[in-house]
Design a protein around this motif. Structure first.
Motif, short mmCIF file in Angstrom:
data_model
loop_
_atom_site.label_atom_id
_atom_site.label_comp_id
_atom_site.label_asym_id
_atom_site.label_seq_id
_atom_site.Cartn_x
_atom_site.Cartn_y
_atom_site.Cartn_z
N THR A 59 0.85 -1.19 0.00
CA THR A 59 0.00 0.00 0.00
C THR A 59 0.88 1.24 0.00
O THR A 59 2.04 1.19 0.42
CB THR A 59 -0.94 0.04 1.22
N PHE A 60 0.32 2.35 -0.48
CA PHE A 60 1.10 3.59 -0.54
C PHE A 60 0.20 4.80 -0.63
O PHE A 60 -0.97 4.70 -1.03
CB PHE A 60 2.07 3.57 -1.73
N HIS A 61 0.74 5.94 -0.25
CA HIS A 61 0.11 7.26 -0.37
C HIS A 61 1.25 8.28 -0.39
O HIS A 61 1.80 8.64 0.63
CB HIS A 61 -0.89 7.53 0.77
N ASN A 62 1.63 8.69 -1.59
CA ASN A 62 2.86 9.45 -1.78
C ASN A 62 2.63 10.81 -2.43
O ASN A 62 1.66 10.99 -3.15
CB ASN A 62 3.82 8.64 -2.67
N PRO A 63 3.57 11.74 -2.21
CA PRO A 63 3.49 13.02 -2.92
C PRO A 63 3.86 12.85 -4.38
O PRO A 63 4.64 11.96 -4.74
CB PRO A 63 4.53 13.89 -2.19
N VAL A 64 3.26 13.71 -5.23
CA VAL A 64 3.50 13.70 -6.67
C VAL A 64 3.99 15.08 -7.08
O VAL A 64 3.39 16.09 -6.68
CB VAL A 64 2.21 13.31 -7.43
N PHE A 65 5.06 15.13 -7.87
CA PHE A 65 5.70 16.38 -8.27
C PHE A 65 5.55 16.61 -9.78
O PHE A 65 5.27 15.68 -10.53
CB PHE A 65 7.17 16.35 -7.88
N ASN A 66 5.79 17.84 -10.21
CA ASN A 66 5.74 18.18 -11.64
C ASN A 66 6.84 17.42 -12.40
O ASN A 66 7.71 16.79 -11.78
CB ASN A 66 5.82 19.68 -11.87
N ALA A 67 6.81 17.49 -13.73
CA ALA A 67 7.77 16.75 -14.56
C ALA A 67 9.21 17.17 -14.29
O ALA A 67 10.13 16.36 -14.43
CB ALA A 67 7.44 16.94 -16.04
N ALA A 68 9.42 18.41 -13.88
CA ALA A 68 10.76 18.89 -13.54
C ALA A 68 11.19 18.43 -12.15
O ALA A 68 12.33 18.64 -11.74
CB ALA A 68 10.81 20.41 -13.62
N ASP A 69 10.26 17.81 -11.42
CA ASP A 69 10.52 17.31 -10.06
C ASP A 69 10.89 18.44 -9.10
O ASP A 69 11.68 18.25 -8.19
CB ASP A 69 11.59 16.22 -10.08
N SER A 70 10.31 19.62 -9.32
CA SER A 70 10.68 20.78 -8.52
C SER A 70 9.56 21.30 -7.61
O SER A 70 9.82 22.09 -6.71
CB SER A 70 11.13 21.92 -9.44
N GLN A 71 8.30 20.86 -7.84
CA GLN A 71 7.18 21.36 -7.06
C GLN A 71 6.12 20.29 -6.91
O GLN A 71 5.74 19.64 -7.89
CB GLN A 71 6.57 22.59 -7.74
N GLN A 72 5.63 20.10 -5.67
CA GLN A 72 4.57 19.13 -5.47
C GLN A 72 3.29 19.64 -6.12
O GLN A 72 2.90 20.79 -5.93
CB GLN A 72 4.32 18.87 -3.98
N VAL A 73 2.64 18.76 -6.92
CA VAL A 73 1.43 19.13 -7.64
C VAL A 73 0.24 18.24 -7.26
O VAL A 73 -0.86 18.43 -7.78
CB VAL A 73 1.64 19.09 -9.17
N GLY A 74 0.46 17.28 -6.37
CA GLY A 74 -0.62 16.40 -5.97
C GLY A 74 -0.12 15.27 -5.10
O GLY A 74 0.96 15.36 -4.49
N ARG A 75 -0.90 14.20 -5.09
CA ARG A 75 -0.55 13.02 -4.30
C ARG A 75 -1.20 11.81 -4.95
O ARG A 75 -2.01 11.95 -5.86
CB ARG A 75 -1.04 13.18 -2.85
#
Length: 153
Positions: A59-75
């Protein structure tokens, strides 16, 4: 003139109602969204026999970042069930990626030693009609994953 104004008002009201009910947006065929998951919370529930075996649950629940990996944009949040435990092992997974304009659901295989493709099975908000394929690519030794959503028509 009065009838024309009433007709114009009725058309505008119907259009507004449709926009509110449908959410006003949808995915576009050929649209691609690329995000990076940081796999920090993966938790394994081991079932018998002990060790890596068919039936284990991740199981997991993780942060998701933009394509540049510079800003969290979701989870995201989801689970995978171990199907085959071996040097070329596999899991069957279901998860949801939550973004600002809605969420996207996927289902399909995750392989221990290679990238995979999962089916986009639906979504909400801007992704309410979502169908297509999500490429899953391992990064940083399996601590990050690229989710590349390709929306079909």
């Amino acid at each position: 003139m009065k009838r024309l104004l009433i007709l114009a008002g009725l058309v505008a009201a119907v259009g507004l109602t449709i926009a509110v009910v449908t959410g006003g947006a949808s995915t576009t065929p050929g649209q691609t969204i690329h995000v990076i998951e940081h796999a920090h919370t993966d938790t394994l529930a081991d079932v018998d026999p002990p060790g890596d075996s068919t039936g284990d649950v991740l199981t997991f629940h993780n942060p998701v970042f933009n394509a540049a990996d510079s800003q969290q944009v979701g989870r995201d949040q989801g689970y995978c069930i171990r199907i085959k435990a071996s040097s070329r092992g596999s899991w069957e997974c279901n998860w949801t990626t939550f973004l600002e304009n809605g969420h996207i659901t996927v289902e399909g295989p995750f392989f221990d030693t290679r990238d995979s493709k999962l089916a986009i099975t639906g979504g909400t908000g801007a992704y309410r009609d979502a169908r297509g394929v999500m490429e899953l690519k391992s990064r940083a030794g399996g601590t990050e994953f690229a989710f590349i959503f390709h929306f079909a028509g």
